[in-house]
Design a protein around this motif. Structure first.
Motif, mmCIF file in Angstrom:
data_model
loop_
_atom_site.group_PDB
_atom_site.id
_atom_site.type_symbol
_atom_site.label_atom_id
_atom_site.label_comp_id
_atom_site.label_asym_id
_atom_site.label_seq_id
_atom_site.Cartn_x
_atom_site.Cartn_y
_atom_site.Cartn_z
ATOM 1 N N LEU A 150 162.851 18.220 1.120
ATOM 2 C CA LEU A 150 163.632 17.014 0.873
ATOM 3 C C LEU A 150 162.833 15.759 1.185
ATOM 4 O O LEU A 150 162.921 14.762 0.455
ATOM 5 N N GLU A 151 162.056 15.787 2.289
ATOM 6 C CA GLU A 151 161.233 14.626 2.623
ATOM 7 C C GLU A 151 160.213 14.355 1.519
ATOM 8 O O GLU A 151 159.990 13.205 1.134
ATOM 9 N N GLY A 152 159.589 15.432 1.023
ATOM 10 C CA GLY A 152 158.643 15.243 -0.071
ATOM 11 C C GLY A 152 159.318 14.704 -1.321
ATOM 12 O O GLY A 152 158.768 13.842 -2.011
ATOM 13 N N ARG A 153 160.529 15.203 -1.592
ATOM 14 C CA ARG A 153 161.255 14.722 -2.762
ATOM 15 C C ARG A 153 161.633 13.263 -2.613
ATOM 16 O O ARG A 153 161.548 12.490 -3.577
ATOM 17 N N ILE A 154 162.058 12.885 -1.385
ATOM 18 C CA ILE A 154 162.413 11.482 -1.138
ATOM 19 C C ILE A 154 161.204 10.587 -1.344
ATOM 20 O O ILE A 154 161.292 9.521 -1.962
ATOM 21 N N GLN A 155 160.051 11.020 -0.808
ATOM 22 C CA GLN A 155 158.837 10.218 -0.969
ATOM 23 C C GLN A 155 158.446 10.080 -2.435
ATOM 24 O O GLN A 155 157.917 9.048 -2.849
#
Length: 241
Positions: free
Chosen positions: A87-92
């Motif tokens: 999710l963090e990678g997707r948000i970034q």
């Protein structure tokens, strides 16, 4: 004399045998009690052994259950960590930041105000690095203050198509009394008005920047402190979009 001695010896032997019999009976009782206590102890030990074995079996089952639960929790934690990292990678990747975030907010505001997505797409598609602009106009005007409100306060650009004016806070002398000119260290308000009534404002401490689009022309203004009472203005006029 012989008879008396015989009776004495016989009574002596009888006492001895009686003592032996009593001792034997007592020993038998003690031995019986000891054997009974020993047997009771053996039975208690057997019962305690059975109880301990049952407790050990119960604890072993609980230990196995806890180990299984711990393994499941560790697996769940690893899954959650993996999901969080994803999710963090997707948000970034997907959530805009910096200039893109500001542009996204501006687009959202324009859509909310009623501008269509097709119009925004056209404007963005028409934007170019090289802009068709005329040479900048540089002028100045007197900024109105609470002590300086009378008379014309402002200037015009593009042959009067756009009017610029504004007001600020009075400066103070060494005695603390207000002067007629504005204090460039205090916030000011600049108003830009086009023919037809379209108006935008810029507020804050100089220097300030503001743009106004009229038909197919974009006017871009830069306001900076000038000589006492004056604000210097540089105006670019470019084709829009």
């Amino acid at each position: 004399m012989t008879l008396g001695r015989y009776d004495y010896e016989r009574r002596y032997r009888r006492r001895v045998w009686t003592g032996v019999a009593k001792f034997g009976a007592l020993a038998g009782v003690v031995l019986g009690v000891g054997l009974f206590a020993y047997q009771m102890g053996i039975e208690q030990l057997k019962g305690r052994d059975v109880t301990l074995r049952e407790e050990i079996a119960t604890l072993s089952r609980q230990k196995a259950e806890f180990e299984l639960l711990a393994s499941q929790m560790q697996q769940a934690a690893r899954t959650a960590e993996s999901r969080t990292a994803e999710l963090e990678g997707r948000i970034q990747r997907e959530v805009p930041t910096g200039d893109l975030a500001r542009l996204s907010q501006l687009v959202a505001e324009r859509l909310k105000s009623g501008l269509t997505a097709e119009r925004l797409s056209f404007i963005i598609g028409q934007a170019q690095m090289q802009r068709n602009c005329q040479p900048a106009e540089n002028k100045r005007f007197v900024l109105a203050t609470p002590l300086l409100k009378s008379g014309a306060r402002g200037t015009t650009f593009a042959n009067g198509a756009v009017t610029v004016s504004g007001d600020g806070q009075s400066a103070h002398n060494t005695q603390g009394d207000p002067e007629s000119w504005y204090d460039p260290g205090q916030p000011v308000t600049i108003k830009i008005t086009a023919i037809g009534g379209k108006t935008v404002t810029a507020s804050g401490t100089l220097p300030l920047h503001q743009s106004l689009v009229v038909d197919s022309t974009e006017y871009r203004f830069t306001f900076a402190p000038g000589q006492r009472s004056f604000v210097d203005v540089a105006a670019d006029r470019c084709a829009y979009p």
